[in-house]
Write a protein that holds these residues in place. Structure first.
Motif, PDB file in Angstrom:
ATOM      1  N   LEU A   1      14.110   4.507   1.777  1.00 53.13           N
ATOM      2  CA  LEU A   1      12.907   3.707   1.530  1.00 53.13           C
ATOM      3  C   LEU A   1      12.599   2.807   2.718  1.00 53.13           C
ATOM      4  O   LEU A   1      11.428   2.677   3.123  1.00 53.13           O
ATOM      5  CB  LEU A   1      13.088   2.868   0.260  1.00 53.13           C
ATOM      6  CG  LEU A   1      11.852   2.074  -0.176  1.00 53.13           C
ATOM      7  CD1 LEU A   1      10.726   3.005  -0.596  1.00 53.13           C
ATOM      8  CD2 LEU A   1      12.200   1.112  -1.316  1.00 53.13           C
ATOM      9  N   VAL A   2      13.614   2.194   3.290  1.00 53.57           N
ATOM     10  CA  VAL A   2      13.408   1.358   4.472  1.00 53.57           C
ATOM     11  C   VAL A   2      12.903   2.206   5.637  1.00 53.57           C
ATOM     12  O   VAL A   2      12.032   1.775   6.407  1.00 53.57           O
ATOM     13  CB  VAL A   2      14.710   0.618   4.848  1.00 53.57           C
ATOM     14  CG1 VAL A   2      14.590  -0.043   6.220  1.00 53.57           C
ATOM     15  CG2 VAL A   2      15.037  -0.432   3.790  1.00 53.57           C
ATOM     16  N   THR A   3      13.428   3.421   5.750  1.00 56.39           N
ATOM     17  CA  THR A   3      12.936   4.343   6.787  1.00 56.39           C
ATOM     18  C   THR A   3      11.451   4.595   6.615  1.00 56.39           C
ATOM     19  O   THR A   3      10.675   4.558   7.585  1.00 56.39           O
ATOM     20  CB  THR A   3      13.709   5.665   6.727  1.00 56.39           C
ATOM     21  OG1 THR A   3      15.103   5.416   6.976  1.00 56.39           O
ATOM     22  CG2 THR A   3      13.191   6.659   7.765  1.00 56.39           C
ATOM     23  N   ASP A   4      11.041   4.850   5.370  1.00 52.90           N
ATOM     24  CA  ASP A   4       9.624   5.092   5.089  1.00 52.90           C
ATOM     25  C   ASP A   4       8.784   3.855   5.392  1.00 52.90           C
ATOM     26  O   ASP A   4       7.680   3.956   5.947  1.00 52.90           O
ATOM     27  CB  ASP A   4       9.432   5.474   3.621  1.00 52.90           C
ATOM     28  CG  ASP A   4       9.997   6.838   3.282  1.00 52.90           C
ATOM     29  OD1 ASP A   4      10.384   7.571   4.216  1.00 52.90           O
ATOM     30  OD2 ASP A   4      10.068   7.166   2.077  1.00 52.90           O
TER      31      ASP A   4
ATOM     32  N   ALA B   1       0.806  -1.227   0.000  1.00 52.77           N
ATOM     33  CA  ALA B   1       0.000   0.000   0.000  1.00 52.77           C
ATOM     34  C   ALA B   1       0.835   1.272   0.000  1.00 52.77           C
ATOM     35  O   ALA B   1       0.306   2.357  -0.257  1.00 52.77           O
ATOM     36  CB  ALA B   1      -0.919   0.006   1.225  1.00 52.77           C
ATOM     37  N   LEU B   2       2.126   1.146   0.283  1.00 50.74           N
ATOM     38  CA  LEU B   2       2.962   2.329   0.447  1.00 50.74           C
ATOM     39  C   LEU B   2       3.192   3.031  -0.891  1.00 50.74           C
ATOM     40  O   LEU B   2       3.552   2.404  -1.889  1.00 50.74           O
ATOM     41  CB  LEU B   2       4.312   1.938   1.063  1.00 50.74           C
ATOM     42  CG  LEU B   2       5.260   3.092   1.421  1.00 50.74           C
ATOM     43  CD1 LEU B   2       4.625   4.016   2.452  1.00 50.74           C
ATOM     44  CD2 LEU B   2       6.598   2.537   1.920  1.00 50.74           C
TER      45      LEU B   2
ATOM     46  N   ALA C   1      10.971  11.164  -6.947  1.00 51.52           N
ATOM     47  CA  ALA C   1      11.886  12.304  -7.001  1.00 51.52           C
ATOM     48  C   ALA C   1      12.357  12.687  -5.601  1.00 51.52           C
ATOM     49  O   ALA C   1      13.549  12.964  -5.376  1.00 51.52           O
ATOM     50  CB  ALA C   1      11.210  13.483  -7.687  1.00 51.52           C
ATOM     51  N   ASP C   2      11.437  12.682  -4.649  1.00 52.81           N
ATOM     52  CA  ASP C   2      11.819  12.989  -3.269  1.00 52.81           C
ATOM     53  C   ASP C   2      12.733  11.909  -2.707  1.00 52.81           C
ATOM     54  O   ASP C   2      13.696  12.204  -1.991  1.00 52.81           O
ATOM     55  CB  ASP C   2      10.555  13.109  -2.412  1.00 52.81           C
ATOM     56  CG  ASP C   2      10.869  13.389  -0.955  1.00 52.81           C
ATOM     57  OD1 ASP C   2      11.452  14.457  -0.658  1.00 52.81           O
ATOM     58  OD2 ASP C   2      10.565  12.514  -0.113  1.00 52.81           O
ATOM     59  N   LEU C   3      12.443  10.650  -3.045  1.00 56.90           N
ATOM     60  CA  LEU C   3      13.297   9.559  -2.589  1.00 56.90           C
ATOM     61  C   LEU C   3      14.710   9.726  -3.134  1.00 56.90           C
ATOM     62  O   LEU C   3      15.694   9.502  -2.416  1.00 56.90           O
ATOM     63  CB  LEU C   3      12.709   8.220  -3.044  1.00 56.90           C
ATOM     64  CG  LEU C   3      13.450   6.966  -2.580  1.00 56.90           C
ATOM     65  CD1 LEU C   3      13.324   6.807  -1.065  1.00 56.90           C
ATOM     66  CD2 LEU C   3      12.910   5.730  -3.297  1.00 56.90           C
TER      67      LEU C   3
END
Length: 450
Positions: free
Chosen positions: A77-80, A55-56, A61-63
């Motif tokens: 990405l893992v943080t998110d 679902a994420l 661009a921000d990543l």
């Protein structure tokens, strides 16, 4: 930069920034599912990570901007993902995200997922192109035309054999892509899987302690070798969850997987470039043996009908080998500092351009117009010169040389021929060698491998 050969194609969508992010999240989710199957984490924890990853939504661009601090997108990405799992009520589960993995595990696995999805589309388009080319070869098995070597008329051939030649190249590259194993990547910090082995031993110890405590017995613990074997089995489960091949060992620093993929894509682009190049030459105004279905418009000359599809395919055939050269460069020790990171963009371009060329080739061959009468007329432009090799078997070489040195087309008088030579010696259709039979042989090989 605009790249019309891949614009709007299926492979372009499958290799977009969004697709790469989704592939990384798929890798994280598959890792959790595999660990649950191996008994390393609970099924409930894996299900939560799986649902959250599915679902994420992440702004690519921000990543990318946040990735500058870690030289790669996996850390942010893992943080998110961990934050999203926590918000979903799994604060204790969040620590299990990315358990035992390293950045390169996730990004290499994502690359293999993206490649697998793109290659499936490329090979499907190759299958469609092969069927169309095979039909051309069959229909024009005996359609006479001039073979050309170094740009000049050589001996007679058939358009069917030319098309069958395209078929052999495309068939070889399709088979190579189909057979290429694309493995998952899982090695931990430096390819030893140490973190997963330790986590497996700790989980086994906790489970055993609980069982032994209930019986009042001493805790024995799991041997390191047993834990290692369980982790190696877990790697196989991880690959299975992803639909990828199981690696023999982590390949962080051994990049032949990427090199072989790049070589296969490069070969495919070159094979697609061959019919495109031939069509460009055969569609020239002065030649006029084939024509594309494309409009081929010009911004300055309204009368022009350029072979636009062939131009697009040929441009890709030049670019893919150049991009492939940047892949699988030798890196240092157990993980490269720059060489590995340099693969991401050229690998994507190899996939995109090859996919675009394959999809465009289906349109090119499917709409190709063939003009047998023009092919025959072009053979006759040089009179009987295309059968000079044949005449050499019947005439004295000095006499033949004198005839060939005359100005204008070759017009051999009857008395210049051996008395035993057939009267239709100059007919190009009578000097095709094994061309039709070669077409049959190539088509039979194609059908056997379809």
């Amino acid at each position: 930069m605009l790249a019309p050969v891949r614009a709007g194609t299926r492979v372009e969508a499958l290799t977009s920034d969004r697709a790469w992010v989704r592939a990384m999240l798929d890798a994280e989710a598959a890792l959790a599912r595999a660990q649950a199957r191996a008994g390393l984490i609970s099924g409930e924890a894996a299900a939560l990570i799986d649902r959250t990853a599915a679902a994420l939504t992440v702004d690519a661009a921000d990543l990318a901007r946040r990735s500058r601090q870690s030289a790669g997108p996996v850390v942010p990405l893992v943080t998110d993902l961990r934050a999203a799992v926590s918000r979903a009520g799994g604060e204790d589960v969040a620590r299990l995200v990315h358990l035992g993995a390293t950045t390169q595990d996730i990004l290499d696995t994502a690359a293999m997922l993206v490649a697998t999805r793109a290659v499936a589309v490329i090979t499907a388009d190759l299958d469609a192109a092969l069927a169309l080319v095979a039909d051309l070869a069959q229909r024009h098995r005996t359609t006479v035309m001039a073979a050309r070597t170094l740009g000049q008329h050589a001996v007679p051939t058939t358009f069917g054999l030319k098309a069958a030649g395209w078929l052999t190249g495309l068939l070889r590259t399709r088979d190579r892509l189909r057979a290429l194993p694309l493995p998952a990547q899982l090695g931990g910090a430096a390819g030893t899987l140490a973190a997963l082995v330790e986590a497996t031993r700790s989980e086994a110890a906790r489970s055993e302690a609980a069982r032994e405590a209930a019986r009042g017995e001493a805790v024995r613990g799991e041997a390191a070798g047993d834990a290692s074997l369980r982790v190696l089995a877990l790697v196989g489960v991880y690959a299975e969850e992803l639909g990828l091949a199981m690696p023999l060992a982590p390949w962080h620093a051994e990049r032949s997987v990427i090199g072989e993929l790049g070589a296969a894509l490069s070969g495919t682009a070159r094979a697609l470039g061959k019919p495109a190049t031939d069509v460009i030459l055969m569609a020239q105004t002065e030649v006029g043996e084939v024509a594309e279905s494309s409009q081929g418009g010009s911004s300055a000359m309204p009368h022009k009908r350029n072979p636009a599809l062939s131009v697009l395919i040929r441009s890709a055939s030049f670019q893919v080998p150049a991009y492939a050269q940047a892949l699988a460069q030798v890196g240092e020790h157990e993980r490269a500092a720059g060489a590995w990171q340099a693969e991401w963009a050229p690998l994507r371009e190899c996939l995109r351009l090859t996919g675009g060329a394959a999809e465009t080739a289906v349109e090119l061959v499917g709409g190709l117009r063939v003009f047998p009468d023009r092919m025959r007329a072009n053979v006759e432009l040089t009179g009987g010169r295309t059968v000079s090799e044949r005449l050499a078997a019947h005439l004295d070489r000095d006499d033949l040389r004198a005839i060939l040195d005359r100005d204008g087309p070759l017009d051999v008088p009857p008395d210049a021929l051996d008395q035993d030579a057939p009267q239709d010696l100059l007919d190009p259709a009578g000097y095709l060698g094994a061309a039709p039979e070669l077409v049959d042989r190539i088509l039979a090989a194609y059908r056997a491998r379809s």
